[in-house]
Each structure stands twice: as structure tokens, then as C-alpha cells.
Design an enzyme around this catalytic site. Structure first.
Site, PDB file in Angstrom:
ATOM      1  N   ARG A  26       0.827  -1.215   0.000  1.00  0.00           N
ATOM      2  CA  ARG A  26       0.000   0.000   0.000  1.00  0.00           C
ATOM      3  C   ARG A  26       0.865   1.270   0.000  1.00  0.00           C
ATOM      4  O   ARG A  26       0.959   1.968  -0.999  1.00  0.00           O
ATOM      5  CB  ARG A  26      -0.941  -0.008   1.228  1.00  0.00           C
ATOM      6  CG  ARG A  26      -2.105   0.984   1.125  1.00  0.00           C
ATOM      7  CD  ARG A  26      -1.782   2.416   1.545  1.00  0.00           C
ATOM      8  NE  ARG A  26      -1.319   2.521   2.933  1.00  0.00           N
ATOM      9  CZ  ARG A  26      -0.806   3.636   3.433  1.00  0.00           C
ATOM     10  NH1 ARG A  26      -0.665   4.724   2.681  1.00  0.00           N
ATOM     11  NH2 ARG A  26      -0.387   3.659   4.694  1.00  0.00           N
ATOM     12  N   ASP A  27       1.540   1.562   1.073  1.00  0.00           N
ATOM     13  CA  ASP A  27       2.296   2.811   1.167  1.00  0.00           C
ATOM     14  C   ASP A  27       3.475   2.808   0.209  1.00  0.00           C
ATOM     15  O   ASP A  27       3.840   3.848  -0.352  1.00  0.00           O
ATOM     16  CB  ASP A  27       2.787   3.013   2.606  1.00  0.00           C
ATOM     17  CG  ASP A  27       3.194   4.450   2.898  1.00  0.00           C
ATOM     18  OD1 ASP A  27       2.788   5.355   2.149  1.00  0.00           O
ATOM     19  OD2 ASP A  27       3.909   4.666   3.895  1.00  0.00           O
ATOM     20  N   HIS A 219       6.203   4.681  12.377  1.00  0.00           N
ATOM     21  CA  HIS A 219       6.180   4.595  10.915  1.00  0.00           C
ATOM     22  C   HIS A 219       7.210   5.598  10.385  1.00  0.00           C
ATOM     23  O   HIS A 219       6.933   6.780  10.258  1.00  0.00           O
ATOM     24  CB  HIS A 219       4.755   4.937  10.447  1.00  0.00           C
ATOM     25  CG  HIS A 219       4.543   4.895   8.968  1.00  0.00           C
ATOM     26  ND1 HIS A 219       3.855   3.874   8.358  1.00  0.00           N
ATOM     27  CD2 HIS A 219       4.913   5.746   7.975  1.00  0.00           C
ATOM     28  CE1 HIS A 219       3.793   4.104   7.045  1.00  0.00           C
ATOM     29  NE2 HIS A 219       4.426   5.235   6.789  1.00  0.00           N
ATOM     30  N   HIS A 221      10.091   7.106   7.721  1.00  0.00           N
ATOM     31  CA  HIS A 221      10.583   7.213   6.348  1.00  0.00           C
ATOM     32  C   HIS A 221      12.064   7.577   6.409  1.00  0.00           C
ATOM     33  O   HIS A 221      12.526   8.230   7.345  1.00  0.00           O
ATOM     34  CB  HIS A 221       9.789   8.262   5.573  1.00  0.00           C
ATOM     35  CG  HIS A 221       8.446   7.772   5.116  1.00  0.00           C
ATOM     36  ND1 HIS A 221       8.045   7.784   3.811  1.00  0.00           N
ATOM     37  CD2 HIS A 221       7.416   7.230   5.813  1.00  0.00           C
ATOM     38  CE1 HIS A 221       6.821   7.282   3.710  1.00  0.00           C
ATOM     39  NE2 HIS A 221       6.405   6.941   4.909  1.00  0.00           N
ATOM     40  N   CYS A 252      13.365   5.441  -3.984  1.00  0.00           N
ATOM     41  CA  CYS A 252      14.149   5.156  -5.191  1.00  0.00           C
ATOM     42  C   CYS A 252      15.573   5.661  -4.998  1.00  0.00           C
ATOM     43  O   CYS A 252      15.774   6.833  -4.686  1.00  0.00           O
ATOM     44  CB  CYS A 252      13.535   5.827  -6.408  1.00  0.00           C
ATOM     45  SG  CYS A 252      14.543   5.578  -7.885  1.00  0.00           S
ATOM     46  N   ASN A 261       9.708   4.425   2.741  1.00  0.00           N
ATOM     47  CA  ASN A 261       9.617   3.875   4.088  1.00  0.00           C
ATOM     48  C   ASN A 261      10.919   3.174   4.451  1.00  0.00           C
ATOM     49  O   ASN A 261      11.666   2.736   3.591  1.00  0.00           O
ATOM     50  CB  ASN A 261       8.516   2.805   4.140  1.00  0.00           C
ATOM     51  CG  ASN A 261       7.143   3.371   3.918  1.00  0.00           C
ATOM     52  OD1 ASN A 261       6.662   3.443   2.796  1.00  0.00           O
ATOM     53  ND2 ASN A 261       6.496   3.778   4.988  1.00  0.00           N
TER      54      ASN A 261
END
Lengths: 313, 313
Positions: A26-27, A219, A221, A252, A261
Site C-alpha cells: 500500500r504505502d 512509521h 521514512h 528510489c 519507508n
């Protein structure tokens, strides 16, 4: 090749077991520009479940206009075992999304809130206060339908418009969501600016407000390379649920800003080194991420995947 | 763009100030395949000094056959201010390298030892024991010449042939080097396999053997994404010197394995978030790393450089 590495040396005061909440399908995918076919998404979820991830967020019932990558959400969930032992939550942005999730037979959902006024306006097209008016019936109806509801809080450490975000602000939003009935808060460093002291301070602000660490997930990143250090800081505060994305999906390594993430594999490596149980088969996970990276036509941003993976190219 | 980010929130028990020992021009460049012109190397060192790095390892007097990138070491140091306020150490592999460093007027050197038998055999073409026979006259003569000598210990957490390396083994090698007269040990995770608990255990093994944390520096590679988390663990043990490479020089985000050093910028971001002084101008450092990445024809592996840098392309 690495044999019995990493060497396992425990650290006092850390949890014995953590839950990795896999958000790659999903994320991760929602931030990938290459549209991934439905068959591949279904295989990705099933491979992640087979690799031992204890919970895999499968997709989002967001309007297809906003996230074309996830326009096939309803079709995808028909391919998944929604009643199996591994929960497969879906994100629902509002009541309309909830209706679709109920129709599809989903049992676990997540809602996505903002900690800041600016991001609420930009992303949710509403104010910070009015997001709760939108979530209230969504969460209530989901619970009435027997669903479990997770609450994401985004921009918990800073946002691009307001800059730093005070922990107290995040606690105000988080406790409102808890009062609406979410079972767990996922505290997101959406732009990756948080550092280790800030993490400790945010967790302390929640526990100081009477919210136990078992209600919190982190969560992170990796935009500024801090995700795993921040995870360590959160482990030291007793947090036992961490969101991560297989192979760092959504980031990327070529891009000027790799805003993905935390990679699940990099988290697993640290947990293995600490002797903290997680139930994930690292080899199976790495081969899944190499397969996805090949399909996306690029190298995985996960350091562990790059170090251990045998790409087809 | 990020304004006053990261937000500064201190963590109890961490040092108030750390020394960043910049290794980009030596350890970084020696792992870059693109040969960098002498003028660029000289400019790199001077830009790093201007950005506030308090010590910059400039090059290595290794035999040119082994590291063609650094074959211009003697020419490079003639371009540098070896008597300026910022120490510019050079690596010397042996007495022959020391002679060249003395002739060139260097005042600070470093020697490179192995913690493991296998790597001593592979890299130094000697046994673990015989490396000390090689270092003894090198270090003694350097000290007699008024030089400061740093001792690298490589493979402190694991090596590709022996697997895990016990902290006690590293302490044996490190204390031998200290007894030969090195002023500081740099404990290297050469293949990047260490995790946070292992870091704490290694530092404890040294302090337990009577070696104070002020004699220790940590040298992390980010092969498995652990470098910054490990830095946090070392900070918690009171370590105040950290090796890092501007822009993550020596690693490559395209490669299957990005085996580079911890990026100096990612370290600075964490220290800024913790309010720990370091004296480095992050903007000047990022623009230096963008300039180098453009010259090398690729994106920097540093997350912070990718997030903040304005590349020419």
C-alpha cells in the site's frame, strides 16, 4: 555468504518480540510511478504473508483519481484470503472507501489523519478539526461492522509547510483518534525529518498522556537516513510495532530524494542482531524484494537487499 | 525548504560535542572507480576544511599498484596546508609509506590493522601477529618524528571469511596497537554487519579492559543500513569521535552492495537533531558532495544530500 551474521548481541531493556507491520503493497506501491499489474500485486501480498510478515496492508480504497496505482483495490482484495490468519488491512480515506471495504469483505481497515493543519488542508482537503468529523462515522460504522481500525497520524515530526511539529500537537490528534475507537496509532514521520531524541520525546508525550506503548506503532521514512536509528530509539522506549516496506518499496535510490519507508529487510537485520523475535524469513523476503525491484526495473533502495540479493540482471 | 528542521530535542546521557573525522578523500575515494584528478582532490580537501570538518584524512601512501586512485598522494599533499589548524592525516601501510609521508612533511598518520587472521592474510599479506612486527617500527619512528599516529582496526564486527568477530578479539588487537603508541583507535565495521547491541558490547569490552572512550573512534559502513543506528548506540556509550565520508563517497546507490562509509551529512542531521555540537556547516558540506557526485557522474548515496542537494543536472 554472510554465514551466521549478524552476530546476535542483546541490548538490555529492549522488547523480546516485535510486530512488523508491512506497508509495501500500500504505502510503498502508491509512491511507485510504474503501474504494477494486479497479478503481481496479489503475488506480492501472498509472498509477504508466506515470508512470515504477521500483518500486511494490502491496498487503499482511495479514489482512483488520486492514486491510479491502487485503482484495482476492489479487484485485488477478491484475490486475497481476507479470513486467513494474517490480517490484510486496507486503507479507507472516508465513508465511501469504507463502503467499498465492507462490500469487499475486509475485516481490518486503517484511516489516515494529519497531525498538522497544513497537511490536513493539502491532503485531506479539510481542516485539522474537520478531519475528525469525517472519521467519526467512518470509524464508528467500521467498528459496528466488526472491523478493527488502525489510525495513521502523519507529519508527526515536521511537515513541509509548518516545519517542526510539537509532540503535544501529535498527542492531541492521536488521543482524539483513540477516543473515536481506533485500536492502534501509527505515528508517521512522513517526510523523514525526525531524529532519535525527538522520537523519545514523542513517545514520552503519549505515555505521559496515559497512552500505553502497546497502542503505538512507529512509521519511519528514510528521507534523511534516520529511520533505523529512530527505530532503535523507539525500541528503547518499549515500542513493539514498526511499519516497514519490503525492499524499501516507494523509495528510489536514483531520485534526488529517496522518500521511501524504512526497508523491512534493514529492520529485520537490526532485530536479528539484537535477538528480537519477529517471525520473518529474511531470505524469502529478500528474494521477494529482488523480484519486485526487477519488475520495477531498478535497484532496491534497501541496503540489505542490495547486499544479499541476487538480481536476475 | 526544511526551515528549522530537524527539530532539536536532546537525549539524556549523550555527549555535548563530537568530533567528525572525515575520511571521504581517502577511504571514500579509494573505493571509487572513477579516477579523480589531482586538482579536484585538492579542492575537495580544502572545501571540507572550509565546511568546518575538524580533521580530514587526505590520502594514503599505499603502493600505487594497490590503489591507483591514490597514486598521486605525494603530489596531493604538496597542495595542502599540512601545518594549518586542521589536521590532515595520511594513511601509511608500512615503513616505506611512512618514509614518503615524512618526506612530504605530514604531521599526522594512520596505520591500518586487521582484527582477524583472515583479513590480515588477505589485505596485509601477513598474519595477525606479524602485522604488529610491521607496525612497531612504523609507529615508533613516526612518534620519534613528532607525528601523531591513529590506529585503524578493521573487521571489528565480522569479516567475510571468519564470520562474527568476538569483541575480546578486537580488544586484543586494539590494546596491542595502543601499547605501540597510537593515540586513538578507530574501530571499523568494514563490511557493515554490526548492529546496535554489538556496538555497545564492543565499547564495553574496551572500557572493561581499561581503555577510555576518549581513545576510541567508531568507523561504520552502511552496507546493511545500520551505520547511523550504530552511531546512536555508540553515542550512548560516550563515544565522541565518528568517522564519516562526505556524501557517502565510496558507496554507490546503483550497486547491488553499497558498501560505503556512513555519510557525513546523515550523521550531521542526527547530531543537529540531538543538539550535539560538531562545527560543520551542513549547507557547505552538501554543496561539496553534490559537486563531487556530479563529477563522478552519479547520485550521492547520502540520503541528506539527495534530500537537500541541488544537483547541476
Amino acid at each position: 555468504m554472510t554465514g551466521s551474521l549478524p552476530m546476535t548481541i542483546r541490548e538490555d531493556g529492549l522488547p523480546e518480540r516485535v510486530t512488523i507491520y508491512e506497508v509495501g503493497p500500500r504505502d510503498g506501491l502508491q509512491n511507485e510511478s510504474t503501474i504494477v499489474p494486479l497479478d503481481v500485486k496479489a503475488e506480492l501480498v501472498s509472498r509477504l504473508v508466506a515470508a512470515g510478515l504477521p500483518i500486511v496492508e494490502a491496498t487503499s480504497f482511495v479514489h482512483p483519481r488520486w492514486v491510479p496505482q491502487l485503482a484495482d483495490a476492489a479487484n485485488l482484495v477478491t484475490r486475497l484470503d481476507l479470513d486467513g490468519p494474517t490480517p490484510l488491512p486496507v486503507l479507507v480515506p472516508n465513508e465511501r472507501g469504507l463502503d467499498r471495504a465492507i462490500d469487499a469483505g475486509c475485516r481490518h481497515i486503517a484511516v489516515f489523519a494529519s497531525a498538522t493543519e497544513a497537511f490536513a488542508a493539502k491532503n485531506l482537503n479539510s481542516g485539522l478539526e474537520s478531519q475528525f468529523a469525517m472519521f467519526e462515522p467512518t470509524i464508528r460504522r467500521a467498528i459496528d461492522a466488526g472491523m478493527d481500525v488502525r489510525g495513521y497520524v502523519s507529519m508527526c515530526f515536521g511537515d513541509p509547510w509548518e516545519g517542526p511539529v510539537a509532540p503535544e500537537q501529535v498527542v492531541r490528534v492521536g488521543t482524539r483518534l483513540l477516543s473515536l475507537g481506533v485500536s492502534q496509532l501509527s505515528l508517521g514521520d512522513t517526510i523523514g525529518v525526525g531524529t532519535v531524541g525527538h522520537v523519545g520525546s514523542l513517545v514520552d508525550a503519549f505515555t505521559g498522556a496515559g497512552v500505553g506503548v502497546e497502542r503505538l506503532a512507529m512509521h519511519f521514512h528514510d528521507t534523511y537516513g534516520q529511520a533505523l536509528a529512530n527505530t532503535h530509539a523507539a525500541l528503547r522506549r518499549g515500542i513493539t510495532t514498526f511499519d516497514a516496506s519490503a525492499g524499501g518499496l516507494g523509495g528510489c535510490p536514483y531520485a534526488k530524494s529517496a522518500t521511501g519507508n524504512l526497508a523491512t529487510e534493514d529492520l529485520v537485520w537490526m532485530l536479528d542482531g539484537l535477538g528480537i523475535e519477529h517471525g520473518v524469513d529474511l531470505d524469502a523476503l529478500v528474494s521477494t524484494s529482488v523480484w519486485m525491484a526487477d519488475l520495477l526495473g531498478r535497484t532496491s533502495p534497501s541496503a540489505v537487499v542490495r547486499a544479499l540479493g541476487q538480481s536476475g540482471d
